[in-house]
Design a protein around this motif. Sequence first.
Motif, PDB file in Angstrom:
ATOM      1  N   ASP A 105      -6.045   0.357  10.923  1.00 19.14           N
ATOM      2  CA  ASP A 105      -6.426  -0.366   9.896  1.00 19.14           C
ATOM      3  C   ASP A 105      -5.754   0.023   8.561  1.00 19.14           C
ATOM      4  N   THR A 106      -5.512   1.639   8.145  1.00 23.76           N
ATOM      5  CA  THR A 106      -5.056   2.081   7.105  1.00 23.76           C
ATOM      6  C   THR A 106      -3.497   1.329   7.152  1.00 23.76           C
ATOM      7  N   ILE A 107      -2.714   1.079   8.086  1.00 20.38           N
ATOM      8  CA  ILE A 107      -1.378   0.379   7.886  1.00 20.38           C
ATOM      9  C   ILE A 107      -1.633  -0.946   7.571  1.00 20.38           C
ATOM     10  N   ASP A 108      -2.658  -1.625   8.142  1.00 20.11           N
ATOM     11  CA  ASP A 108      -2.808  -3.085   7.827  1.00 20.11           C
ATOM     12  C   ASP A 108      -2.974  -3.094   6.520  1.00 20.11           C
ATOM     13  N   ARG A 109      -3.980  -2.363   5.761  1.00 22.17           N
ATOM     14  CA  ARG A 109      -4.322  -2.510   4.250  1.00 22.17           C
ATOM     15  C   ARG A 109      -3.144  -2.121   3.558  1.00 22.17           C
ATOM     16  N   TYR A 110      -2.372  -1.203   3.935  1.00 20.14           N
ATOM     17  CA  TYR A 110      -1.072  -0.889   2.715  1.00 20.14           C
ATOM     18  C   TYR A 110      -0.147  -1.928   2.921  1.00 20.14           C
ATOM     19  N   LYS A 111       0.231  -2.838   4.015  1.00 18.53           N
ATOM     20  CA  LYS A 111       0.857  -3.971   4.360  1.00 18.53           C
ATOM     21  C   LYS A 111       0.490  -5.020   3.235  1.00 18.53           C
ATOM     22  N   LYS A 112      -0.920  -5.186   3.068  1.00 20.30           N
ATOM     23  CA  LYS A 112      -1.327  -6.142   2.122  1.00 20.30           C
ATOM     24  C   LYS A 112      -1.349  -5.618   0.670  1.00 20.30           C
ATOM     25  N   ARG A 113      -1.302  -4.300   0.431  1.00 18.05           N
ATOM     26  CA  ARG A 113      -1.312  -3.693  -0.728  1.00 18.05           C
ATOM     27  C   ARG A 113       0.244  -3.824  -1.145  1.00 18.05           C
ATOM     28  N   ILE A 114       1.312  -3.685  -0.183  1.00 12.69           N
ATOM     29  CA  ILE A 114       2.642  -3.876  -0.480  1.00 12.69           C
ATOM     30  C   ILE A 114       2.875  -5.323  -1.156  1.00 12.69           C
ATOM     31  N   ASP A 115       2.126  -6.350  -0.672  1.00 14.24           N
ATOM     32  CA  ASP A 115       2.498  -7.777  -1.131  1.00 14.24           C
ATOM     33  C   ASP A 115       1.921  -7.844  -2.473  1.00 14.24           C
ATOM     34  N   GLN A 116       0.754  -7.227  -2.604  1.00 18.31           N
ATOM     35  CA  GLN A 116       0.169  -7.203  -4.184  1.00 18.31           C
ATOM     36  C   GLN A 116       1.105  -6.540  -4.913  1.00 18.31           C
ATOM     37  N   ALA A 117       1.635  -5.496  -4.569  1.00 18.23           N
ATOM     38  CA  ALA A 117       2.425  -4.459  -5.435  1.00 18.23           C
ATOM     39  C   ALA A 117       3.859  -5.610  -6.046  1.00 18.23           C
ATOM     40  N   GLU A 118       4.089  -6.162  -5.172  1.00 17.49           N
ATOM     41  CA  GLU A 118       5.221  -7.041  -5.438  1.00 17.49           C
ATOM     42  C   GLU A 118       5.014  -8.199  -6.368  1.00 17.49           C
ATOM     43  N   GLN A 119       3.822  -8.794  -6.051  1.00 22.86           N
ATOM     44  CA  GLN A 119       3.241  -9.834  -7.078  1.00 22.86           C
ATOM     45  C   GLN A 119       3.388  -9.289  -8.336  1.00 22.86           C
ATOM     46  N   VAL A 120       2.862  -8.042  -8.686  1.00 24.77           N
ATOM     47  CA  VAL A 120       2.799  -7.552  -9.969  1.00 24.77           C
ATOM     48  C   VAL A 120       4.120  -7.058 -10.508  1.00 24.77           C
ATOM     49  N   GLY A 121       4.927  -6.756  -9.622  1.00 20.07           N
ATOM     50  CA  GLY A 121       6.270  -6.062  -9.958  1.00 20.07           C
ATOM     51  C   GLY A 121       6.337  -4.743 -10.102  1.00 20.07           C
ATOM     52  N   ASP A 122       5.522  -3.806  -9.197  1.00 24.55           N
ATOM     53  CA  ASP A 122       5.225  -2.673  -9.034  1.00 24.55           C
ATOM     54  C   ASP A 122       6.049  -2.166  -7.941  1.00 24.55           C
ATOM     55  N   ILE A 123       7.272  -1.840  -8.145  1.00 23.60           N
ATOM     56  CA  ILE A 123       8.588  -1.558  -7.345  1.00 23.60           C
ATOM     57  C   ILE A 123       8.106  -0.285  -6.633  1.00 23.60           C
ATOM     58  N   ALA A 124       7.783   0.917  -7.577  1.00 22.90           N
ATOM     59  CA  ALA A 124       7.528   2.080  -7.323  1.00 22.90           C
ATOM     60  C   ALA A 124       6.444   2.235  -6.363  1.00 22.90           C
ATOM     61  N   LEU A 125       5.342   1.627  -6.802  1.00 21.46           N
ATOM     62  CA  LEU A 125       4.197   1.329  -5.811  1.00 21.46           C
ATOM     63  C   LEU A 125       4.493   1.003  -4.213  1.00 21.46           C
ATOM     64  N   LYS A 126       5.238  -0.153  -4.482  1.00 20.85           N
ATOM     65  CA  LYS A 126       5.618  -0.792  -3.236  1.00 20.85           C
ATOM     66  C   LYS A 126       6.287   0.346  -2.278  1.00 20.85           C
ATOM     67  N   VAL A 127       7.436   0.832  -2.852  1.00 17.55           N
ATOM     68  CA  VAL A 127       8.314   1.975  -2.181  1.00 17.55           C
ATOM     69  C   VAL A 127       7.172   2.924  -1.505  1.00 17.55           C
ATOM     70  N   GLN A 128       6.377   3.478  -2.530  1.00 18.74           N
ATOM     71  CA  GLN A 128       5.381   4.719  -2.075  1.00 18.74           C
ATOM     72  C   GLN A 128       4.589   4.416  -1.000  1.00 18.74           C
ATOM     73  N   LEU A 129       4.078   3.074  -0.837  1.00 21.29           N
ATOM     74  CA  LEU A 129       3.226   2.455   0.035  1.00 21.29           C
ATOM     75  C   LEU A 129       3.974   2.486   1.444  1.00 21.29           C
ATOM     76  N   GLU A 130       5.289   2.020   1.442  1.00 16.92           N
ATOM     77  CA  GLU A 130       6.110   1.981   2.215  1.00 16.92           C
ATOM     78  C   GLU A 130       6.174   3.225   3.179  1.00 16.92           C
ATOM     79  N   ASP A 131       6.557   4.396   2.296  1.00 15.85           N
ATOM     80  CA  ASP A 131       6.576   5.791   2.656  1.00 15.85           C
ATOM     81  C   ASP A 131       5.171   6.245   3.199  1.00 15.85           C
ATOM     82  N   MET A 132       3.835   5.789   2.741  1.00 10.99           N
ATOM     83  CA  MET A 132       2.735   6.117   3.193  1.00 10.99           C
ATOM     84  C   MET A 132       2.540   5.537   4.441  1.00 10.99           C
TER      85      MET A 132
END
Length: 147
Positions: free
Chosen positions: A100-127
Motif C-alpha cells: 500500500d505504501t509503494i502504491d501511495r508513493y507512486k501517486k505522490r511522485i506524480d503529484q510532485a512532478e505536477q508541482v515541479g518538485d524534483i527533489a521530492l520526486k527523487v526522494q520518493l523514488e528512494d523511499m
Amino acid sequence: MQTYQTNEVETLIEGLNEDLSAEYGAMIQYLYNASVVSGLSRRILKPFFEEEAQDEMRHALYLSEKINYLGGQPSVRPKAVKHVTGVREMLQHTLQEEIDTIDRYKKRIDQAEQVGDIALKVQLEDMISDETRHKEEIERLLKENNL
C-alpha cells in the motif's frame, strides 16, 4: 523558505500527510511486532522489525519536514496499528502495508512532478526502493519459513 499556494500543492500536502500518518503507524507496528514476536522466529524477526522501524522513522522525518517546507502542517496522528501476535499474521499484515505504501508513493511522485518538485520526486523514488526491499524481505521470510 518557499511558500506554495496552488491547489496541486495543497493536494500534495494532504497526500504527504496521509503518507506521514502511515509511516508513523508503520513505525509503531514494527516496534509492536518486535516486542511481541515469539517462538523460534523471534531471534530473526525481532531485529528485523526493529531495523524496519528505524527506516520508517527516517521516512517520517523527511515527510514531516517537506510538508512544513511546502507550507503545510505535518500530521501528528499515526495510522491505526493492528494488534497481531502470530508470526504469519504479522508478516502478511506488514507485507500488505508495504504494498500500500509503494502504491501511495507512486501517486505522490506524480503529484510532485505536477508541482515541479524534483527533489521530492527523487526522494520518493528512494523511499519506494526502501519499501520494495522491505516488501521483498517479508516475502522471503514468508516463503522460507513456509508461513
